[in-house]
Structures are given as structure tokens and as C-alpha cells.
Design an enzyme around this catalytic site. Structure first.
Site, short mmCIF file in Angstrom:
data_model
loop_
_atom_site.label_atom_id
_atom_site.label_comp_id
_atom_site.label_asym_id
_atom_site.label_seq_id
_atom_site.Cartn_x
_atom_site.Cartn_y
_atom_site.Cartn_z
N HIS A 150 -1.01 6.55 -2.95
CA HIS A 150 -1.05 6.66 -4.41
C HIS A 150 -2.44 6.96 -4.95
O HIS A 150 -2.73 6.71 -6.11
CB HIS A 150 -0.51 5.35 -5.04
CG HIS A 150 0.94 5.12 -4.76
ND1 HIS A 150 1.54 3.89 -4.78
CD2 HIS A 150 1.92 6.00 -4.44
CE1 HIS A 150 2.83 4.01 -4.48
NE2 HIS A 150 3.08 5.28 -4.26
N GLN B 107 -0.61 1.70 -0.26
CA GLN B 107 -0.21 2.09 -1.62
C GLN B 107 -1.32 1.75 -2.61
O GLN B 107 -1.23 2.10 -3.78
CB GLN B 107 1.07 1.32 -2.01
CG GLN B 107 2.26 1.66 -1.14
CD GLN B 107 3.39 0.65 -1.36
OE1 GLN B 107 4.16 0.75 -2.31
NE2 GLN B 107 3.50 -0.33 -0.48
N ASP C 92 -7.38 0.86 -4.31
CA ASP C 92 -8.72 0.34 -4.01
C ASP C 92 -9.16 0.83 -2.63
O ASP C 92 -8.37 1.37 -1.87
CB ASP C 92 -8.74 -1.20 -4.09
CG ASP C 92 -7.90 -1.87 -3.00
OD1 ASP C 92 -8.17 -1.63 -1.80
OD2 ASP C 92 -6.98 -2.64 -3.34
N ARG D 237 -10.54 -0.72 -14.23
CA ARG D 237 -9.98 -1.07 -12.92
C ARG D 237 -11.01 -0.77 -11.82
O ARG D 237 -11.16 -1.51 -10.88
CB ARG D 237 -8.70 -0.28 -12.61
CG ARG D 237 -7.55 -0.41 -13.59
CD ARG D 237 -6.82 -1.72 -13.46
NE ARG D 237 -7.57 -2.84 -13.95
CZ ARG D 237 -7.84 -3.09 -15.25
NH1 ARG D 237 -7.42 -2.29 -16.20
NH2 ARG D 237 -8.56 -4.13 -15.61
N TYR E 258 -8.72 3.04 -16.44
CA TYR E 258 -9.04 3.17 -15.02
C TYR E 258 -10.53 2.92 -14.75
O TYR E 258 -10.88 2.45 -13.65
CB TYR E 258 -8.57 4.54 -14.47
CG TYR E 258 -7.09 4.52 -14.20
CD1 TYR E 258 -6.59 3.96 -13.02
CD2 TYR E 258 -6.17 4.99 -15.13
CE1 TYR E 258 -5.23 3.90 -12.77
CE2 TYR E 258 -4.81 4.93 -14.90
CZ TYR E 258 -4.34 4.39 -13.71
OH TYR E 258 -2.99 4.31 -13.47
N GLY F 10 2.15 -7.29 2.08
CA GLY F 10 1.81 -7.38 0.66
C GLY F 10 2.42 -6.32 -0.22
O GLY F 10 1.80 -5.88 -1.18
N THR F 11 3.66 -5.94 0.07
CA THR F 11 4.34 -4.99 -0.83
C THR F 11 5.75 -5.47 -1.13
O THR F 11 6.45 -5.95 -0.24
CB THR F 11 4.37 -3.55 -0.26
OG1 THR F 11 5.20 -2.74 -1.10
CG2 THR F 11 4.88 -3.48 1.18
N SER F 12 6.15 -5.30 -2.39
CA SER F 12 7.49 -5.73 -2.78
C SER F 12 8.56 -4.72 -2.37
O SER F 12 9.75 -4.99 -2.50
CB SER F 12 7.55 -5.94 -4.30
OG SER F 12 7.31 -4.71 -4.96
N1 APR Z 1 -0.78 -11.86 0.36
C1 APR Z 1 0.25 -11.03 0.68
N2 APR Z 1 1.18 -10.63 -0.20
C2 APR Z 1 1.07 -11.09 -1.45
C3 APR Z 1 0.05 -11.95 -1.88
C4 APR Z 1 -0.92 -12.35 -0.90
N3 APR Z 1 -1.94 -13.16 -1.18
N4 APR Z 1 0.23 -12.22 -3.19
C5 APR Z 1 1.33 -11.55 -3.58
N5 APR Z 1 1.84 -10.88 -2.53
C6 APR Z 1 3.01 -9.99 -2.47
C7 APR Z 1 4.11 -10.28 -3.46
O1 APR Z 1 4.99 -11.28 -2.96
C8 APR Z 1 4.81 -8.93 -3.56
O2 APR Z 1 5.84 -8.79 -2.60
O3 APR Z 1 2.58 -8.68 -2.76
C9 APR Z 1 3.68 -7.94 -3.23
C10 APR Z 1 3.18 -7.13 -4.40
O4 APR Z 1 4.19 -6.32 -4.87
P1 APR Z 1 3.93 -5.29 -6.07
O5 APR Z 1 3.14 -5.97 -7.12
O6 APR Z 1 5.22 -4.70 -6.43
O7 APR Z 1 2.96 -4.19 -5.42
P2 APR Z 1 3.30 -2.93 -4.50
O8 APR Z 1 4.51 -3.18 -3.66
O9 APR Z 1 2.05 -2.57 -3.81
O10 APR Z 1 3.64 -1.85 -5.60
C11 APR Z 1 3.89 -0.54 -5.19
O11 APR Z 1 3.95 0.23 -7.45
O12 APR Z 1 3.03 0.09 -9.56
C12 APR Z 1 3.13 0.85 -8.43
O13 APR Z 1 1.68 2.51 -7.65
C13 APR Z 1 1.79 1.12 -7.79
O14 APR Z 1 1.20 1.17 -5.45
C14 APR Z 1 1.90 0.45 -6.44
C15 APR Z 1 3.39 0.46 -6.19
#
Ligand code: APR
Length: 237
Positions: A107, A89, A92, A59, A56, A175-177
Site C-alpha cells: 500500500h 500493508q 511505515d 502521519r 499525511y 498483525g492484520t485483520s
Molecule cells: N500485535 C499484533 N497484532 C495486533 C496488535 C499487536 N500489538 N494490536 C492489534 N493487532 C491486530 C488487531 O487484532 C487486528 O487484527 O492488528 C490487526 C489490525 O487490523 P487493521 O487495523 O484492520 O489493519 P490492517 O489489517 O493492516 O489493514 C489493512 O486497511 O485501511 C487499510 O490500507 C490500510 O493497510 C491497511 C489495510
């Protein structure tokens, strides 16, 4: 246009991707060359707190060296037309450094530490500089750990975040999956009447209800032009 309306932004790792911070699930299943269970679980901390602390610390350095991107700034600008609450989430602090004033970390926040003892949610301590060390302890003498929620831990900020989502007139999911729970379940708290958007290069395939407008784009591109659109949308109401 009315400042009694509220835009809620729910952001994930993709929000900071264009600032050079890696997302979690886009590449090889590893996080910065580590398996998450080796660095981001309470078990990892018990087994090897020095390694977790070092991970960390690294990071934190990357995050301090990164700068907010245009999408962070575009979100800050929305404060000139509406209340804006951000639930992120991300660990940063790029939303804050872009000037956003109401940022809620689901988080945790890597710029802070907390006790590894039983009272860990009572107080968070700002980390001056880059490093947390072995000798940093809370007033009760427990070693300080990063203020982040690890896999397998509860999410103390969830309830407050759900209350924020409930108040959204406009919800921007960006920007979240939406694969990690309970965080992903927050979108269920938005009201039916809210205007909802999802901005993500994979927006077309992400699992959201039909009333979302899907913007298949990176964060910076997706936020371009959004200011005027939202402004018009709010002034029509
Ligand atoms: N702009 C917008 N979205 C983007 C970009 C970009 N430039 N690049 C990638 N992405 C998208 C991807 O398509 C994906 O849907 O960002 C998403 C990232 O997904 P994850 O990596 O799964 O991140 P997140 O959803 O924030 O994860 C949730 O999981 O590991 C834990 O605690 C951690 O907070 C995190 C949580």
C-alpha cells in the site's frame, strides 16, 4: 538449516502497534480522528489536496518519530537462518529501519511521494524531511501526492506480492485483520506445503484456513521464542 528456504512475513498495522502507531480497525472506526473517505481516497485528494497532504504530513511525522519494536527486530534476525521476504500493508518504514533487507510495500510508503498525474507509478520520490508541500511537483508539472494506495485505487504491487507468497516455505501472517481486499486475498497464494502461522491478539477469530497455527498474542510476544522454533523447523527439512 538452509538459506535456500524462504520465510515470508505478511504484516499489517498490528505489527507497528507496539511502536505507537495506531491500527485502523481496533478502536472507533475513525483513522486518527478522520473518516477514511475524507483523507484516504482519490476523491478526497481532488476535493482538498492540501488537507490530504497535511494529514499525511502528520502521519509521516509520527512514523519518523516512532522506532521499530522487538517484533520488527525478531523478523530481521530470521535473515541469519533463511531468506526472508516481507510483504507489508503498512506505509511505515519500520521493517526497513529494523534492518530487514527485502521489504515490499503493498500500500505504498509514506516516506515517498509520487505524481498525481497519469504516470504516477513510474517513479517514486523520496521525501527528505517531514513535509510534502503544495509546490512539490513531478518533472511533468503535476503536484506530488503521498505514495500510498487509497481506498478505491488499484494495488500495483499485488502481482509481485502474490509471487512472493507463492514461494514461502514458512508464512508468518502478523498483525492484520485480513479484512481489506485485495490484500487479504494474498494468503490464498501460499502453497499447501508451507508452514503457516498467524500472530495476532485476535488470531483465534481471524479468517484463515485450518492449516494455520494460531498464535493469540501481540506481535512482540508472539515473535518471542519463534526464532528457535523456526530454526529447528527449517533444519529438520
Ligand atoms: N500485535 C499484533 N497484532 C495486533 C496488535 C499487536 N500489538 N494490536 C492489534 N493487532 C491486530 C488487531 O487484532 C487486528 O487484527 O492488528 C490487526 C489490525 O487490523 P487493521 O487495523 O484492520 O489493519 P490492517 O489489517 O493492516 O489493514 C489493512 O486497511 O485501511 C487499510 O490500507 C490500510 O493497510 C491497511 C489495510
Amino acid at each position: 538449516m538452509s538459506k535456500t528456504q524462504t520465510i515470508v512475513v505478511f504484516s499489517g498495522a498490528g505489527m507497528s502497534a507496539e511502536s505507537g502507531i495506531k491500527t485502523f480497525r481496533d478502536v472507533d472506526g475513525l483513522w486518527e480522528n478522520h473518516r477514511v473517505e475524507d483523507v484516504a481516497t482519490p476523491e478526497a485528494w481532488l476535493k482538498n489536496p492540501n488537507m490530504v497532504t497535511k494529514f499525511y504530513n502528520e502521519r509521516r511525522i509520527s512514523i519518523i518519530e516512532a522506532t521499530p519494536n522487538e517484533a520488527h527486530f525478531a523478523i530481521t534476525k530470521l535473515e541469519s537462518i533463511s531468506n526472508v521476504d516481507i510483504v507489508t500493508q503498512n506505509i511505515d518504514d519500520l521493517h526497513e529501519r529494523a534492518g530487514s533487507t527485502s521489504v515490499h510495500h503493498l500500500h505504498g510508503n509514506i516516506r515517498y511521494s509520487k505524481s498525481s498525474g497519469p504516470n504516477q507509478e513510474r517513479e517514486y520520490y523520496r521525501i527528505d524531511g517531514f513535509e510534502l508541500t503544495e509546490s512539490d511537483v513531478c518533472p511533468e508539472g503535476f503536484r506530488l501526492r503521498p505514495h500510498v494506495v487509497w481506498f478505491g485505487e488499484s494495488v500495483p504491487a499485488f502481482e509481485n506480492a502474490a509471487a512472493i507468497l507463492e514461494k514461502a516455505d514458512v508464512l508468518i501472517v502478523i498483525g492484520t485483520s485480513l479484512q481489506v481486499y485485495p490484500a487479504a486475498g494474498l494468503i490464498d497464494f501460499a502453497q499447501n506445503a508451507a508452514h503457516k502461522f498467524i500472530i495476532d491478539p485476535k488470531a483465534d477469530i481471524l479468517s484463515v484456513p485450518d492449516d494455520y497455527r494460531r498464535v493469540s498474542a501481540k506481535a512482540t510476544e508472539g515473535m518471542l521464542g519463534f526464532f528457535d522454533e523456526i530454526k529447528n523447523m527449517l533444519s529438520d527439512e
